[in-house]
Enzyme design. Sequence first.
Site, short mmCIF file in Angstrom:
data_model
loop_
_atom_site.label_atom_id
_atom_site.label_comp_id
_atom_site.label_asym_id
_atom_site.label_seq_id
_atom_site.Cartn_x
_atom_site.Cartn_y
_atom_site.Cartn_z
N GLN A 121 38.79 -46.37 20.94
CA GLN A 121 39.46 -47.66 20.91
C GLN A 121 39.63 -48.26 22.30
O GLN A 121 40.27 -47.66 23.16
CB GLN A 121 40.84 -47.49 20.27
N SER A 156 41.37 -42.59 23.63
CA SER A 156 41.19 -41.23 23.12
C SER A 156 39.74 -40.99 22.73
O SER A 156 39.09 -41.89 22.21
CB SER A 156 42.08 -41.00 21.89
N GLU A 239 47.36 -48.96 11.14
CA GLU A 239 47.85 -47.90 12.00
C GLU A 239 49.34 -47.66 11.78
O GLU A 239 49.82 -46.54 11.79
CB GLU A 239 47.59 -48.27 13.47
#
Lengths: 377, 290
Positions: A121, A156, A239
């Site tokens: 992301q 990440s 999310e």
Amino acid sequence: MDLTYTDEEEDFRARLREWLAAVLPTLPPKPDPLDWPGRRAYDTGWQRRLYDAGYARVHWGASATLRLIFLEETERAGAPYVGANFVGLLHAGPTIAAEGTEEQRAQWLEPVLRGDEVWCQGFSEPDAGSDLAALRTRAVRDGDAYVVSGAKIWTSHAEVADWCELLVRTDPDAPKHRGITWLAMPMDAPGITVRPLRTLAGSDEFAQLFLDEVRIPVGNRVGAENDGWRVTMVTLSYERGTAFVGEVVACRRVLVELARAAHKNGTWDDPVIRRQLGALHAEFGALWRLIQWNVSESEHTGGVPGVGGSVFKLRYSHARQELYDAAAAVLGPDALDLGREWTRDRLSSLSYTIAAGTSQIQQNIVAERILGLPKGR
Amino acid sequence: MDFQLDDDQRALKAGVRELLARRFDATALRAAVDGGGLDRGLWRALGESGFFALRLPEEAGGVGLGLPEAVLLFEEAGRALLPGPLIATHLAAGLVEGAAEGDTVVTAPDGGLVEWLAEADVVRGDATGAESIRSADPLTPLHRLPGGGDGGPPERALLTAAEQLGSAGRTTELAVQYAREREQFGQPIGAFQAVKHLCAQMLVRTEVARAAVYAAAVTGDPVESVGAKLLADEAAVRCARDCLQVYGGMGFTWEAEVHLHLKRAWLRRERWPTPARARELQAAALEEAM
């Protein structure tokens, strides 16, 4: 009000449980947390098994209730979580499924589901964290490509990703929410530098991305040019919605293990510690019910999780930190031993009130969007 | 799984809210605070509306509904700060003559306290040696029991939790309303994050408690009921305190409704099980899960 599941749902649960019992003992050993290629192989290998067994699609397209059951059962059985597939399955996938063209869905969804491709992301920037719309990474149109320069942070799995869901500024003169575009960036494009960032937990959990005139085909744009903010909000509502289901189940399991440890070392006899654990038992029980409430509500309102996700996240992120503080109380001096899993988890839990919108930002969202309080300072 | 209120439940909740707005509005609340005493007329009106007989089977003259509906009723009662031994009378319906109809006022010891002892027609349980105390809640006369408190049915704890939930919802509403209207430094105080965040936390506490209370009503599970009371106690007390804070100086006056919510929330927290007791019971449940 009904908390029972339909026969079909119970049947899904039973078949899944049976499948998990058969497949979990055949999994390879978990890789070292610092071994990124090992982690990728492990996580995508698990995804491939889910795909072959027909469970890969559960994160989008299935009903919210089936997803809830899936996450509850896999976590309860101790199955691997999405891991390196997190962004692909929970962010980019649902976004492309909802906003992408037929061609884009065909190109990107299947590889995510099969575990062939991993996404990362590229939303946050050094100067655009919770104030995401302040992002400055520039994309300038040059023929059939966008030329992108800037920096991203908190990325990440960047080291092992094939694709990056990237937010760029395509119109610097528009109001800040309006000049943003959502792009899929291939991670092997020239001009990308990945620099790992070490967290306070000691792991290089995420990375910084430096982008120097990276060329991204216009065809990789999801949604219209300058419409990236709206596209992003679709993603973020996922999310903040049901993405935490498995983790609440995990917390309830940790709590039982904590009680066991407290019995073993005698701290259970301390009423302060015992009652702390009792309060957490009630707390996580209520959070589980709140998840069911939110999931049920999202099915009534058409699938997209609402702002109720912010209410959940606010409480859950703090409860999780309290859980590991309680673990430290049970462990005593051992809470300082980094060899203990709970010590490492305690450190990791510090990110929960920051990641995916800090608690302070979530409180603004709740106050303004649910309670209708005026925008201000 | 359809964990949302159905149409009948929504209608029931709206109906009770409307009845209470009519029969126990701000003026009646003020009069009750000043005058004291139990309004028998209101008690009978509650009886006629099915408040006490809600869970009695229809063949016994009741409404034939269940615990989830009772919880919605008591949430509204808590929201309106309705006085009287409502839970004891509700639980006595079908067991004590006249309770279901609202003709008989029933009280029962709960925790170390008995409420409305002097005004009640019937006492269920042992109130021997109860001594009158000056109640902190001007809407609830209290007696203290020498031996301390005992358990009681888990549904008593759950209905108390429902009242706490209603109170938490009401003080959240009051605080938000005030924060939108009250201006300082040239803007509504609700535009300041310090105030905004107080209000947001009030909603979070209320909604977490709501999920716990409603779920316990659906499952009827005793452990879950006790957990729901723990969360609802916290929500009611903290929301009332935060509401008082948002009101500023006005919140510290007798005229504002806030102190009545806080005092009643404190009182309900002392009912069985108190937070300390509830935590112990939750710890025991955790032991069982080991």
